[in-house]
Design a protein around this motif. Structure first.
Motif, mmCIF file in Angstrom:
data_model
loop_
_atom_site.group_PDB
_atom_site.id
_atom_site.type_symbol
_atom_site.label_atom_id
_atom_site.label_comp_id
_atom_site.label_asym_id
_atom_site.label_seq_id
_atom_site.Cartn_x
_atom_site.Cartn_y
_atom_site.Cartn_z
ATOM 1 N N GLY A 286 0.772 -1.327 0.023
ATOM 2 C CA GLY A 286 0.126 0.064 -0.047
ATOM 3 C C GLY A 286 0.717 1.216 -0.053
ATOM 4 N N LEU A 303 -7.152 0.868 3.720
ATOM 5 C CA LEU A 303 -6.950 1.315 2.602
ATOM 6 C C LEU A 303 -5.414 1.722 2.483
ATOM 7 C CD1 LEU A 303 -8.484 1.771 -0.175
ATOM 8 C CD2 LEU A 303 -8.527 4.202 0.470
ATOM 9 N N THR A 306 -3.306 -1.539 1.969
ATOM 10 C CA THR A 306 -3.525 -2.407 0.895
ATOM 11 C C THR A 306 -3.438 -1.920 -0.417
ATOM 12 O OG1 THR A 306 -6.010 -1.945 1.009
ATOM 13 C CG2 THR A 306 -5.312 -3.808 2.025
ATOM 14 N N THR A 307 -3.743 -0.284 -0.689
ATOM 15 C CA THR A 307 -3.529 0.198 -1.893
ATOM 16 C C THR A 307 -2.711 1.222 -1.899
ATOM 17 O OG1 THR A 307 -5.930 -0.295 -2.018
ATOM 18 C CG2 THR A 307 -5.249 1.265 -3.709
#
Length: 349
Positions: A286, A303, A306-307
């Protein structure tokens, strides 16, 4: 609108090792106009010097894998042959290295080394190169240049060696000058002199300058635009005024918070960035900054872990880019960060 002097597009510099690939620079893009200065800031290991070495072609002959585009006046430096790159290096693009003592050869005089940089790109006699060298030494403020030209690097002070390096970098009137920590290990007075000198010479030569530094004070003094790097990527990019007054990325907040305020409360504690810079061999998933970020609770869900956030326009202008998932970073900065680092400024606002 005219084309920029320098355009770096999706630059990647990867180093294969026995343990895996070190992604020193990973998808870096920015532009620089002629006569302007770009400040590149970030902690050690963020990819600042590696990306600039790629512009100079210094990774050639190593195991580094370099891809993307580096367009200087429309010419892609990465596509040039080694011979053509040698013709560009020193003439079209020059670099002032971080440690002038180790960057200059101890066995040759300062004048010999500067004159050689001139003769490589010009078919002139040694006498003409020497005259040009003396002219440049005088231009950068070295006293008695006709005598000091025959001195060795160890006979120069730190500030004088840095001036000699600037003379070497500018002797061929390059379009682009890269200054890698040009004021490191110099006292404050000499630092100011070196920065003033760079600005004066930039006006004379209309060169574009990239200044690599840890010192946001240097950036505030010299740069028109700022590129903040972390873990090999750009995390914030914009004008110096926007970045220093309305930063929108927590890492930039941390850099600003860790600077002492000489006009503020002398008993106030500095606010360091927690943790250490990540390994570029196995960077975090991420957002690379999320293990050290104290504001990730502002982002819904998981978020940040993960991103990878995209580099997108900020809240105030299209030209201000930031890589962060926080929905309203300007409000968070005004409400939580600014009161800690500049309470007087909050009261004024």
């Amino acid at each position: 609108m005219s084309n920029p002097l320098l355009s770096v597009v999706d630059l990647k510099v990867h180093f294969p090792t026995n343990d895996g690939i070190v992604k020193a620079t990973d998808g870096l893009s920015y532009t620089l106009e002629r006569g302007k200065t770009l400040g590149i800031v970030g902690e050690s290991g963020s990819g600042k010097s590696v990306s600039s070495s790629a512009i100079m072609g210094l990774h050639r002959g190593t195991n580094a894998h370099v891809s993307g585009q580096i367009l200087l006046d429309g010419v892609d430096l990465l596509q040039l042959s080694n011979e053509d790159m040698r013709k560009h290096r020193g003439k079209e693009v020059a670099m002032i290295f971080q440690d002038p003592l180790s960057a200059m050869h101890p066995y040759y005089t300062v004048g010999n080394q500067i004159g050689e940089a001139y003769r490589v790109h010009h078919d002139v006699s040694k006498k003409a190169a020497r005259a040009r060298t003396i002219e440049m030494l005088e231009r950068v403020g070295i006293p008695q240049p006709d005598r000091r030209v025959d001195d060795y690097p160890h006979q120069f002070s730190g500030g004088m060696r840095q001036r000699a390096m600037i003379a070497m970098g500018l002797i061929n009137n390059p379009a682009l000058l890269i200054a890698d920590e040009p004021t490191t290990a110099l006292d404050v007075t000499v630092q100011a002199q070196i920065l003033d000198l760079l600005q004066d010479l930039q006006r004379d030569f209309d060169a574009g300058i990239i200044i690599i530094t840890h010192d946001l004070g240097v950036v505030a003094e010299m740069a028109d635009d700022v590129l903040v790097m972390y873990a090999g990527r750009a995390v914030e990019y914009g004008t110096t005024k926007e970045i220093l007054t309305h930063p929108e990325m927590p890492y930039t907040w941390g850099l600003i918070s860790s600077i002492p305020d000489v006009a503020g409360d002398t008993s106030a504690r500095l606010i360091p960035i927690p943790g250490n810079p990540p390994s570029l061999l196995q960077p975090p998933t991420g957002c690379a900054f999320h293990p050290r970020c104290t504001h990730r609770d502002k982002v819904p869900g998981n978020l940040c872990v993960t991103t990878l956030p995209e580099l997108v326009p900020g809240q105030r202008s299209e030209g201000h880019l930031k890589r962060c998932h926080i929905p309203d970073p300007d409000a968070v900065y005004e409400r939580e960060v600014l009161p800690e680092i500049a309470p007087d400024l909050v009261e004024e606002r």
